[in-house]
Design a protein around this motif. Structure first.
Motif, PDB file in Angstrom:
ATOM      1  N   HIS A  13     -10.743  -9.711   6.144  1.00  0.00           N
ATOM      2  CA  HIS A  13     -10.489  -9.464   7.564  1.00  0.00           C
ATOM      3  C   HIS A  13     -10.799  -8.003   7.825  1.00  0.00           C
ATOM      4  N   PRO A  36       0.821  -1.195   0.000  1.00  0.00           N
ATOM      5  CA  PRO A  36       0.000   0.000   0.000  1.00  0.00           C
ATOM      6  C   PRO A  36       0.860   1.251   0.000  1.00  0.00           C
ATOM      7  N   GLU A  90     -12.199  -3.569  -3.209  1.00  0.00           N
ATOM      8  CA  GLU A  90     -12.083  -2.214  -2.654  1.00  0.00           C
ATOM      9  C   GLU A  90     -13.453  -1.571  -2.518  1.00  0.00           C
ATOM     10  N   THR A  98      -8.181 -11.445   0.795  1.00  0.00           N
ATOM     11  CA  THR A  98      -7.465 -12.423   0.003  1.00  0.00           C
ATOM     12  C   THR A  98      -8.449 -13.125  -0.924  1.00  0.00           C
ATOM     13  N   GLU A 140      -8.909  -4.461   6.690  1.00  0.00           N
ATOM     14  CA  GLU A 140      -7.484  -4.581   6.953  1.00  0.00           C
ATOM     15  C   GLU A 140      -6.808  -5.328   5.816  1.00  0.00           C
ATOM     16  N   ASP A 141      -7.390  -6.432   5.425  1.00  0.00           N
ATOM     17  CA  ASP A 141      -6.870  -7.145   4.267  1.00  0.00           C
ATOM     18  C   ASP A 141      -7.943  -8.052   3.686  1.00  0.00           C
ATOM     19  N   SER A 165      -5.955  -0.632   1.778  1.00  0.00           N
ATOM     20  CA  SER A 165      -5.893  -1.875   2.517  1.00  0.00           C
ATOM     21  C   SER A 165      -5.127  -2.880   1.658  1.00  0.00           C
ATOM     22  N   ARG A 166      -4.724  -3.952   2.264  1.00  0.00           N
ATOM     23  CA  ARG A 166      -3.939  -4.943   1.540  1.00  0.00           C
ATOM     24  C   ARG A 166      -4.884  -5.932   0.883  1.00  0.00           C
ATOM     25  N   ILE A 167      -4.829  -6.007  -0.434  1.00  0.00           N
ATOM     26  CA  ILE A 167      -5.663  -6.934  -1.199  1.00  0.00           C
ATOM     27  C   ILE A 167      -4.743  -7.834  -2.009  1.00  0.00           C
ATOM     28  N   ILE A 168      -4.900  -9.130  -1.819  1.00  0.00           N
ATOM     29  CA  ILE A 168      -4.070 -10.104  -2.517  1.00  0.00           C
ATOM     30  C   ILE A 168      -4.966 -10.951  -3.406  1.00  0.00           C
ATOM     31  N   THR A 223      -9.595  -6.776  -7.604  1.00  0.00           N
ATOM     32  CA  THR A 223      -9.114  -5.742  -6.689  1.00  0.00           C
ATOM     33  C   THR A 223     -10.110  -4.596  -6.607  1.00  0.00           C
TER      34      THR A 223
END
Length: 121
Positions: free
Chosen positions: A69, A6, A37, A51, A48-49, A13-16, A33
């Protein structure tokens, strides 16, 4: 391919988005993604994240697993199978959105003074 870290800690936020023995293309990665979002913005300030994992099923289709999460130990999971990867993603995202919608309603209706629950509105 490593996810980009980020750039702004407050807004991102962290998106994988990854594939389990499947090559996830740039278009599918960008679509997933963007949708994750948007889901995060709709139901809370930011997750927060999140996946998202794509895989092949034994029937020749695709499977998609999403885990979000949202902090404080809250995890929301969605899983779906479809003949096409975007279809599997859309179904799994709907499962997660339904869980988030129900959780948000539960928190809203738990307030001691709730005009919509008491019929005052």
């Amino acid at each position: 391919m490593q996810p980009k870290p980020p750039t702004d800690g407050d807004a991102a936020s962290r998106i994988i988005v990854s594939g389990h023995q499947v090559d996830v293309g740039d278009a599918l990665r960008a679509h997933a993604t963007e949708q994750l979002e948007a889901l995060g913005r709709k139901y809370f300030d930011k997750a927060e994240d999140a996946t998202c994992t794509f895989s092949r099923t034994g029937k020749g289709g695709f499977g998609c697993t999403i885990r979000v999460h949202s902090g404080r130990g809250l995890y929301f999971d969605g899983e779906a199978e479809h003949a096409a990867a975007p279809g599997a993603f859309a179904q799994a995202l709907e499962h997660v959105a339904k869980q988030l919608r129900r959780r948000k309603r539960e928190l809203r209706e738990d307030k001691p003074v709730n005009p919509t629950r008491d019929g005052v509105l």
